[in-house]
Scaffold this active site. Structure first.
Site, PDB file in Angstrom:
ATOM      1  N   TRP A  86      50.340  11.441  39.069  1.00  0.00           N
ATOM      2  CA  TRP A  86      49.657  11.964  40.262  1.00  0.00           C
ATOM      3  C   TRP A  86      49.963  13.446  40.446  1.00  0.00           C
ATOM      4  CZ3 TRP A  86      50.693  14.670  44.626  1.00  0.00           C
ATOM      5  CH2 TRP A  86      49.710  14.687  45.621  1.00  0.00           C
ATOM      6  N   TYR A 103      47.328  16.503  40.180  1.00  0.00           N
ATOM      7  CA  TYR A 103      47.083  17.360  41.335  1.00  0.00           C
ATOM      8  C   TYR A 103      47.303  18.830  40.974  1.00  0.00           C
ATOM      9  CZ  TYR A 103      47.183  18.784  46.271  1.00  0.00           C
ATOM     10  OH  TYR A 103      46.925  19.376  47.478  1.00  0.00           O
ATOM     11  N   ASP A 132      45.931   7.468  43.704  1.00  0.00           N
ATOM     12  CA  ASP A 132      46.082   8.097  45.015  1.00  0.00           C
ATOM     13  C   ASP A 132      45.814   7.094  46.135  1.00  0.00           C
ATOM     14  OD1 ASP A 132      46.151  10.806  46.594  1.00  0.00           O
ATOM     15  OD2 ASP A 132      44.369   9.744  47.316  1.00  0.00           O
TER      16      ASP A 132
END
Length: 484
Positions: A422, A426, A442
């Protein structure tokens, strides 16, 4: 893109904004080149030739139109590998890389051969890297002559020319006008140099939802580093230029009537104006093509076609923010980042009391111990992840600004303990402005796509490629799940 000269001409006749910045038209009768949205009388088809970049038009002997001003055209975000190499080379050139190094050095910096660089660059821009660099320097100087009251000598240096004589000679050779004549033909509304007087425009393809962008940035603003005041975004910024560090500030407002942002940098940043403008383009995602994105995302994007992908002013800042935003609320992350800035950021003077510090440099965090970083209120494991990230960036082993091989970059990030899929994804979305990352684990994404496993969500999202990063932002902004 148009497929034939007649298709290019049709886009020119329609003054279609979707093609602004994607091609330029040279007119043989005037030896002037224009953007496809130029308001002058449309030339006859037989007098037109079409070029993929302003530099290519200039290489064929055309000079820029003083009315539509090709230097203000929006950029184009590449999504293919060759395009990424060409765009990364162009970004480095815009930042002055070829002022001190050769084309071979640029190719080595990108990890490809000089021959491959010249090939992909010519395919994308229709000119060599050296020719592109010369045209970009001239176009920036033309913009500064038109929009500022900076002295000509200062403009020549800011645009990357080594001497005023060389600058004057090239302007006369390419534009058939002297710098002072170019300035006289420009609008007279130029503010004095210094303080709040320097304003430059950055164009975009409409629509751009400025209110949504400001709302996003305001909720995540780092106290002391950035703020939203009414319709203006302001922040501090530190840049390396010519081996020197330049500290200052930037204020940005929307100029919707011109489909542009108005950028006001501090006088201290004038020597690095190309880099300042490039960082602002990345932060506000000004090279996006909303029509192309909406065509792929369909109903998901329909309510908010002006939504952009907020970027970062530096790769390290974007990466550090991602680490501290793990598994906490937006407000909690902003609080942690403010504490980090207060503890490790250096002071900087600005016109706004709410902005008085620089984001901590990678070197500053690399020298700290885990306990010092953890003192801002984070677990020691996360503090260690942030310190290790800073060490890799400060020592040059991890490139966070000009990443081309995204898959390799994602894998490299996840080698750092504490950075998982994640966080790496990002970082790719915001710090690298990569348009095709999907965060299938997410929390909000899973909430918007209920009853599906992460694997099923990832498979479902393939329909949105190559704009899956935008799909994530639309899902975050959505009030209800999209239609299946």
């Amino acid at each position: 893109m148009p497929a034939s000269p007649s298709d290019y001409y049709a886009a020119l006749c329609a003054r279609d904004r979707r093609f602004d910045g994607r091609f330029y038209v040279g007119v043989s009768t005037t030896r002037i080149y224009c953007r496809p949205v130029c308001a002058v009388r449309t030339p006859r088809f037989e007098n037109c030739s079409f070029y993929p970049s302003a530099a290519a038009a200039e290489a064929h002997g055309f000079r820029p139109c003083l009315r539509c001003r090709p230097e203000l055209a929006p950029g184009v975000a590449p999504i293919d590998a060759a395009g990424r190499y060409a765009a990364a080379a162009a970004r480095l050139i815009d930042q002055g890389f070829l002022s001190g190094q050769s084309c071979e050095g640029l190719a080595q910096r990108l990890g490809i051969s000089a021959r491959h660089l010249r090939r992909v660059f010519a395919d994308r821009y229709g000119v060599s890297p050296v020719g592109y660099a010369q045209s970009q320097r001239l176009l920036l100087a033309k913009r500064l002559l038109a929009e500022t009251a900076l002295p000509v000598t200062e403009i020549a240096l800011a645009a990357g020319f080594g001497s005023l004589r060389r600058f004057n000679g090239l302007v006369r050779e390419r534009y058939r006008l002297s710098p002072s004549e170019l300035r006289r033909t420009a609008p007279a509304a130029r503010a004095p140099h210094g303080g709040h007087g320097l304003h430059l425009r950055l164009a975009y393809r409409p629509p751009l939802d400025w209110a949504a962008m400001l709302s996003w940035l305001a909720r995540r603003a780092i106290g002391g580093i950035e703020a939203v005041h009414g319709d203006q975004y302001v922040r501090s910024i530190s840049l390396m230029h010519g081996g020197k560090r330049l500290d200052g500030w930037v204020g940005v407002r929307a100029d919707a009537s011109r489909h542009a942002l108005s950028v006001e940098p501090s006088a201290s940043l004038v020597p690095a104006l190309p880099l300042v403008l490039a960082r602002m383009r990345r932060l506000f995602d000004l090279d996006a093509s909303p029509g192309d994105i909406a065509a792929v995302l369909g109903d998901l994007a329909a309510p908010r076609t002006g939504l952009r992908l907020p970027g970062a002013v530096s790769g390290f800042e974007g990466a550090a923010r991602a680490v501290l935003e793990q598994q906490v609320s937006t407000s909690a992350a902003a609080c942690l980042l403010k504490r980090l800035a207060e503890r490790f950021g250096e002071p900087v003077p600005t016109p706004w009391p709410s902005v008085d510090r620089l984001f901590p440099a990678a070197a500053a965090l690399a020298c700290a111990c885990d306990e010092d970083i953890a003192a801002i209120g984070i677990p020691r494991q996360r503090a260690r992840a942030l310190r290790l990230l800073a060490i890799e960036a400060a020592e040059g082993r991890l490139d966070l600004d000009d990443v081309i091989d995204v898959e390799r970059g994602l894998a490299r990030l996840q080698e750092i303990p504490g950075i998982g899929p994640w966080t790496a994804g990002y970082i790719a979305m915001r710090a690298w402005s990569w348009p095709d990352v999907f965060l299938c684990t997410d929390y909000v994404v899973r909430k918007r796509l209920p009853g599906m496993s992460p694997g099923a969500i990832d498979e479902h999202a393939r329909r949105w490629s190559p704009w899956r990063s935008y799909a994530v932002f639309h899902l975050w902004a959505s009030d209800a799940p999209p239609a299946p």
